[in-house]
Design an enzyme around this catalytic site. Structure first.
Site, PDB file in Angstrom:
ATOM      1  N   CYS A   1       0.545  -1.105  -0.149  1.00 45.64           N
ATOM      2  CA  CYS A   1       0.012   0.032  -0.016  1.00 45.64           C
ATOM      3  C   CYS A   1       0.990   0.973  -0.182  1.00 45.64           C
ATOM      4  CB  CYS A   1      -0.815   0.027   1.432  1.00 45.64           C
ATOM      5  SG  CYS A   1      -1.932  -1.366   1.390  1.00 45.64           S
ATOM      6  N   CYS A   2       0.387   2.296  -0.611  1.00 45.02           N
ATOM      7  CA  CYS A   2       0.908   3.777  -0.414  1.00 45.02           C
ATOM      8  C   CYS A   2      -0.277   4.479  -0.873  1.00 45.02           C
ATOM      9  CB  CYS A   2       1.993   3.951  -1.422  1.00 45.02           C
ATOM     10  SG  CYS A   2       1.797   3.821  -3.182  1.00 45.02           S
ATOM     11  N   TRP A   3      -0.259   5.966  -0.825  1.00 44.07           N
ATOM     12  CA  TRP A   3      -1.127   6.771  -1.086  1.00 44.07           C
ATOM     13  C   TRP A   3      -1.967   6.405  -2.293  1.00 44.07           C
ATOM     14  CZ3 TRP A   3      -3.626   9.110   2.166  1.00 44.07           C
ATOM     15  CH2 TRP A   3      -4.458  10.206   1.991  1.00 44.07           C
ATOM     16  N   THR A   4      -1.358   6.261  -3.301  1.00 40.57           N
ATOM     17  CA  THR A   4      -2.246   6.045  -4.826  1.00 40.57           C
ATOM     18  C   THR A   4      -2.228   4.306  -4.844  1.00 40.57           C
ATOM     19  OG1 THR A   4      -0.141   6.028  -6.286  1.00 40.57           O
ATOM     20  CG2 THR A   4      -1.573   8.169  -5.985  1.00 40.57           C
TER      21      THR A   4
ATOM     22  N   LEU B   1      -4.055   3.695  -0.479  1.00 39.18           N
ATOM     23  CA  LEU B   1      -4.522   4.149   0.763  1.00 39.18           C
ATOM     24  C   LEU B   1      -5.575   5.446   0.811  1.00 39.18           C
ATOM     25  CD1 LEU B   1      -1.072   3.992   2.588  1.00 39.18           C
ATOM     26  CD2 LEU B   1      -2.988   2.646   2.957  1.00 39.18           C
TER      27      LEU B   1
END
Length: 151
Positions: free
Chosen positions: A64-67, A108
């Site tokens: 997972c990461c922001w995008t 996320l």
């Protein structure tokens, strides 16, 4: 199932992901912001989770990461990993079915808790296709891992 999970940020959806996987009976191995003292950079923690899939110490991973894009790119640089950025259940099902994806990448920012449940339901219900054309495509990707492709 052993599942490595990485996140570059300690966001509520990342914590919900870990809890949901444990509730489903999986052994979760956290990385990045989900493990105190670990390097939370998306490239670092996504690679760590993906390497566990590649070396067989994890059955699958969720990165997972922001995008979700950076996490999927980093994971896909590890030979043997087929990471799919999934923003809905249909994509998660297709990634497992047609691409035999072994790493799920999530945003996320875009993934709500209800959507997370739908994506996980589809991901774990999905089985790799036995269709000859689908298998040929996955085999071609395996060749790409090692630079062994033909025209």
């Amino acid at each position: 199932m052993r599942i490595s999970v990485s996140s570059d940020m300690d966001e509520p959806v990342a914590r919900s992901l870990v809890a949901a996987l444990r509730d489903r009976g999986h052994e979760v191995r956290p990385y990045g912001a989900l493990r105190p003292g670990d390097d939370p950079q998306w490239a670092v923690c996504s690679e760590a989770a993906a390497r566990e899939v590649a070396d067989g110490t994890a059955d699958q991973a969720v990165v997972c990461c922001w995008t979700g894009t950076g996490a999927s790119i980093a994971a896909n640089k590890v030979p043997g990993v087929r990471a799919a950025l999934c923003t809905d259940a249909y994509t998660a099902d297709g990634a497992r079915r047609w691409n035999d994806a072994n790493v799920l990448a999530l945003s996320l920012r875009l993934t709500s808790e209800p959507l997370l449940k739908e994506i996980l339901d589809a991901w774990f219900a999905g089985e790799p296709s036995a269709d000859a054309e689908d298998r040929q495509n996955v085999d071609r990707v395996r060749l790409l891992d090692h630079g062994n492709t033909r025209r």
